[in-house]
Motif scaffolding. Sequence first.
Motif, PDB file in Angstrom:
ATOM      1  N   PRO A 165      97.907  27.339  14.657  1.00 30.60           N
ATOM      2  CA  PRO A 165      96.839  28.296  14.317  1.00 30.60           C
ATOM      3  C   PRO A 165      97.027  28.905  12.931  1.00 30.60           C
ATOM      4  O   PRO A 165      98.122  29.321  12.568  1.00 30.60           O
ATOM      5  CB  PRO A 165      96.970  29.378  15.406  1.00 30.60           C
ATOM      6  N   GLY A 166      95.944  28.902  12.150  1.00 36.93           N
ATOM      7  CA  GLY A 166      95.957  29.538  10.840  1.00 36.93           C
ATOM      8  C   GLY A 166      96.429  28.667   9.697  1.00 36.93           C
ATOM      9  O   GLY A 166      96.354  29.076   8.530  1.00 36.93           O
ATOM     10  N   PHE A 167      96.906  27.443   9.983  1.00 35.04           N
ATOM     11  CA  PHE A 167      97.465  26.583   8.938  1.00 35.04           C
ATOM     12  C   PHE A 167      96.415  25.763   8.192  1.00 35.04           C
ATOM     13  O   PHE A 167      96.697  25.250   7.115  1.00 35.04           O
ATOM     14  CB  PHE A 167      98.510  25.630   9.545  1.00 35.04           C
ATOM     15  N   ARG A 168      95.249  25.618   8.752  1.00 36.00           N
ATOM     16  CA  ARG A 168      94.282  24.660   8.203  1.00 36.00           C
ATOM     17  C   ARG A 168      93.941  24.942   6.745  1.00 36.00           C
ATOM     18  O   ARG A 168      93.918  24.025   5.912  1.00 36.00           O
ATOM     19  CB  ARG A 168      93.010  24.647   9.056  1.00 36.00           C
ATOM     20  N   LEU A 169      93.672  26.210   6.415  1.00 35.61           N
ATOM     21  CA  LEU A 169      93.293  26.540   5.034  1.00 35.61           C
ATOM     22  C   LEU A 169      94.438  26.219   4.076  1.00 35.61           C
ATOM     23  O   LEU A 169      94.216  25.647   2.996  1.00 35.61           O
ATOM     24  CB  LEU A 169      92.914  28.016   4.922  1.00 35.61           C
ATOM     25  N   LEU A 170      95.653  26.570   4.454  1.00 33.14           N
ATOM     26  CA  LEU A 170      96.818  26.293   3.611  1.00 33.14           C
ATOM     27  C   LEU A 170      96.955  24.790   3.368  1.00 33.14           C
ATOM     28  O   LEU A 170      97.211  24.354   2.237  1.00 33.14           O
ATOM     29  CB  LEU A 170      98.082  26.841   4.275  1.00 33.14           C
ATOM     30  N   LEU A 171      96.766  23.994   4.414  1.00 35.82           N
ATOM     31  CA  LEU A 171      96.890  22.543   4.285  1.00 35.82           C
ATOM     32  C   LEU A 171      95.787  21.976   3.398  1.00 35.82           C
ATOM     33  O   LEU A 171      96.038  21.062   2.596  1.00 35.82           O
ATOM     34  CB  LEU A 171      96.848  21.903   5.676  1.00 35.82           C
ATOM     35  N   GLU A 172      94.590  22.514   3.515  1.00 29.78           N
ATOM     36  CA  GLU A 172      93.477  22.036   2.691  1.00 29.78           C
ATOM     37  C   GLU A 172      93.701  22.357   1.217  1.00 29.78           C
ATOM     38  O   GLU A 172      93.485  21.515   0.346  1.00 29.78           O
ATOM     39  CB  GLU A 172      92.166  22.660   3.173  1.00 29.78           C
ATOM     40  N   VAL A 173      94.137  23.581   0.934  1.00 32.93           N
ATOM     41  CA  VAL A 173      94.322  24.002  -0.453  1.00 32.93           C
ATOM     42  C   VAL A 173      95.396  23.174  -1.143  1.00 32.93           C
ATOM     43  O   VAL A 173      95.286  22.845  -2.329  1.00 32.93           O
ATOM     44  CB  VAL A 173      94.655  25.507  -0.512  1.00 32.93           C
ATOM     45  N   PHE A 174      96.447  22.791  -0.384  1.00 30.96           N
ATOM     46  CA  PHE A 174      97.532  22.017  -0.979  1.00 30.96           C
ATOM     47  C   PHE A 174      97.418  20.522  -0.698  1.00 30.96           C
ATOM     48  O   PHE A 174      98.395  19.781  -0.836  1.00 30.96           O
ATOM     49  CB  PHE A 174      98.879  22.553  -0.494  1.00 30.96           C
ATOM     50  N   SER A 175      96.227  20.073  -0.308  1.00 29.52           N
ATOM     51  CA  SER A 175      95.923  18.640  -0.172  1.00 29.52           C
ATOM     52  C   SER A 175      96.895  17.934   0.769  1.00 29.52           C
ATOM     53  O   SER A 175      97.471  16.892   0.446  1.00 29.52           O
ATOM     54  CB  SER A 175      95.931  17.946  -1.543  1.00 29.52           C
ATOM     55  N   VAL A 176      97.083  18.524   1.948  1.00 26.65           N
ATOM     56  CA  VAL A 176      97.933  17.933   2.972  1.00 26.65           C
ATOM     57  C   VAL A 176      97.043  17.265   4.016  1.00 26.65           C
ATOM     58  O   VAL A 176      96.076  17.868   4.479  1.00 26.65           O
ATOM     59  CB  VAL A 176      98.816  19.006   3.649  1.00 26.65           C
ATOM     60  N   PHE A 177      97.351  16.032   4.387  1.00 28.44           N
ATOM     61  CA  PHE A 177      96.575  15.333   5.411  1.00 28.44           C
ATOM     62  C   PHE A 177      97.522  14.465   6.230  1.00 28.44           C
ATOM     63  O   PHE A 177      98.689  14.291   5.881  1.00 28.44           O
ATOM     64  CB  PHE A 177      95.450  14.490   4.787  1.00 28.44           C
ATOM     65  N   HIS A 178      97.043  13.940   7.345  1.00 28.62           N
ATOM     66  CA  HIS A 178      97.919  13.162   8.227  1.00 28.62           C
ATOM     67  C   HIS A 178      97.619  11.671   8.168  1.00 28.62           C
ATOM     68  O   HIS A 178      98.067  10.913   9.028  1.00 28.62           O
ATOM     69  CB  HIS A 178      97.813  13.658   9.674  1.00 28.62           C
ATOM     70  N   GLY A 179      96.947  11.213   7.173  1.00 31.18           N
ATOM     71  CA  GLY A 179      96.559   9.815   7.055  1.00 31.18           C
ATOM     72  C   GLY A 179      95.069   9.697   7.303  1.00 31.18           C
ATOM     73  O   GLY A 179      94.354  10.684   7.178  1.00 31.18           O
ATOM     74  N   PRO A 180      94.566   8.522   7.596  1.00 32.62           N
ATOM     75  CA  PRO A 180      95.245   7.236   7.782  1.00 32.62           C
ATOM     76  C   PRO A 180      95.610   6.565   6.453  1.00 32.62           C
ATOM     77  O   PRO A 180      95.475   7.171   5.391  1.00 32.62           O
ATOM     78  CB  PRO A 180      94.203   6.416   8.549  1.00 32.62           C
ATOM     79  N   ARG A 181      96.038   5.297   6.557  1.00 32.75           N
ATOM     80  CA  ARG A 181      96.496   4.574   5.385  1.00 32.75           C
ATOM     81  C   ARG A 181      95.427   4.522   4.296  1.00 32.75           C
ATOM     82  O   ARG A 181      95.733   4.664   3.103  1.00 32.75           O
ATOM     83  CB  ARG A 181      96.910   3.153   5.774  1.00 32.75           C
ATOM     84  N   GLU A 182      94.167   4.366   4.697  1.00 36.03           N
ATOM     85  CA  GLU A 182      93.086   4.259   3.718  1.00 36.03           C
ATOM     86  C   GLU A 182      92.983   5.523   2.859  1.00 36.03           C
ATOM     87  O   GLU A 182      92.705   5.450   1.657  1.00 36.03           O
ATOM     88  CB  GLU A 182      91.751   3.992   4.424  1.00 36.03           C
ATOM     89  N   GLU A 183      93.192   6.671   3.481  1.00 36.27           N
ATOM     90  CA  GLU A 183      93.110   7.925   2.730  1.00 36.27           C
ATOM     91  C   GLU A 183      94.272   8.045   1.750  1.00 36.27           C
ATOM     92  O   GLU A 183      94.112   8.574   0.640  1.00 36.27           O
ATOM     93  CB  GLU A 183      93.108   9.110   3.698  1.00 36.27           C
ATOM     94  N   CYS A 184      95.435   7.552   2.133  1.00 40.68           N
ATOM     95  CA  CYS A 184      96.583   7.558   1.230  1.00 40.68           C
ATOM     96  C   CYS A 184      96.321   6.667   0.018  1.00 40.68           C
ATOM     97  O   CYS A 184      96.601   7.054  -1.128  1.00 40.68           O
ATOM     98  CB  CYS A 184      97.831   7.069   1.963  1.00 40.68           C
ATOM     99  N   VAL A 185      95.795   5.479   0.273  1.00 41.57           N
ATOM    100  CA  VAL A 185      95.472   4.554  -0.822  1.00 41.57           C
ATOM    101  C   VAL A 185      94.429   5.173  -1.744  1.00 41.57           C
ATOM    102  O   VAL A 185      94.524   5.081  -2.977  1.00 41.57           O
ATOM    103  CB  VAL A 185      94.984   3.206  -0.256  1.00 41.57           C
ATOM    104  N   ARG A 186      93.427   5.828  -1.162  1.00 39.80           N
ATOM    105  CA  ARG A 186      92.367   6.444  -1.955  1.00 39.80           C
ATOM    106  C   ARG A 186      92.930   7.526  -2.874  1.00 39.80           C
ATOM    107  O   ARG A 186      92.535   7.626  -4.054  1.00 39.80           O
ATOM    108  CB  ARG A 186      91.305   7.043  -1.035  1.00 39.80           C
ATOM    109  N   ALA A 187      93.865   8.340  -2.352  1.00 41.38           N
ATOM    110  CA  ALA A 187      94.456   9.397  -3.171  1.00 41.38           C
ATOM    111  C   ALA A 187      95.201   8.811  -4.364  1.00 41.38           C
ATOM    112  O   ALA A 187      95.082   9.310  -5.493  1.00 41.38           O
ATOM    113  CB  ALA A 187      95.395  10.254  -2.319  1.00 41.38           C
ATOM    114  N   LEU A 188      95.955   7.752  -4.151  1.00 43.05           N
ATOM    115  CA  LEU A 188      96.707   7.133  -5.238  1.00 43.05           C
ATOM    116  C   LEU A 188      95.781   6.433  -6.230  1.00 43.05           C
ATOM    117  O   LEU A 188      95.986   6.512  -7.452  1.00 43.05           O
ATOM    118  CB  LEU A 188      97.725   6.145  -4.674  1.00 43.05           C
TER     119      LEU A 188
END
Length: 331
Positions: A165-188
Amino acid sequence: MSDGLVSSLNELGSASYLSSICHLWDEWVGLGNLEDFLSYLDYLVWVFTPLAIVFILPLIIILLLYLSILFLHVYKRKNELREAYSNNLWDGARKTLATLWDGHGNIWHGYEIHGLEKIPDKGPALIVYYHGAIPIDYYYFLAKVILLKGRTCHSVADHFLFKVPGFRLLLEVFSVFHGPREECVRALRNGHLLAISPGGLREALFSDETYPLLWGRRQGFAQVAIDSEAPIIPMFTQNVREGFRSLGNLWPFRWFYERFRLPVAPLYGGFPVKFRTYLGDPIPYDPNVTAAELADTAQKAVQSLIDQHQKIPGNVFRALLERFHRKGKEE
């Protein structure tokens, strides 16, 4: 016998009976003992209150001193923060939090980073690192990258973190995600930095003072680097396992994790040991290397950093002595 005499005897018997009952009640409840106990407790409070004040007030003063030092770290960068906020609200917020974390790392762990020049000033790179019980060293690394490189490093985290609870905004601001592989490739491919711990939560919970890498046969991160044509940069922080410890290897917690995939193992620590983060030489993209080969090369690179910079087995007391002994020599 007259009725008056009988009545008097009955009243005397009743009074004697009530007196006996009261006496028994007093012995059972222990009112006399309770009064003695309260008197003794009052004496202890009178004796130890000055001692408590003697220890508590210095702790409050130390806390205020550390808060003052953190404020000075922020104030030192006030012009940079003002400029960041004028460009973008979240840029300013990221830089402010990075300044606070950088100050905490300097104060509590004497945090150092070696090889930051290996992080490119622009363009993609995949950082792979050893995961401590709490990856607080990675937070310090992020802060350094933001403050010294002016870049935000995207991060891959476990699913459970997004349920806190309460972590979502922090994770969004610091560009934290749990995948999938396609999203990782897109970021790079978009030119960002990306950090992954192949050992993840399992390594955090079940690794120990011998610092084993619990990567298993994970190759997904290597395939991400191949698909995005990004270099891999290995990373390890000295004494990270001495900062915080996990009790995950105790069988009830390991059984619970294996069965339900929930990280319930207790943690302890917060010890002010010396942290030094080391970045290894980048592993360049090679189209002729398979994901399995690249994963093996990356694992060996992180293991090499552990072998070079970590005393095995790790020891909290030794790490504390080394830090303050070195500090005394420097002074």
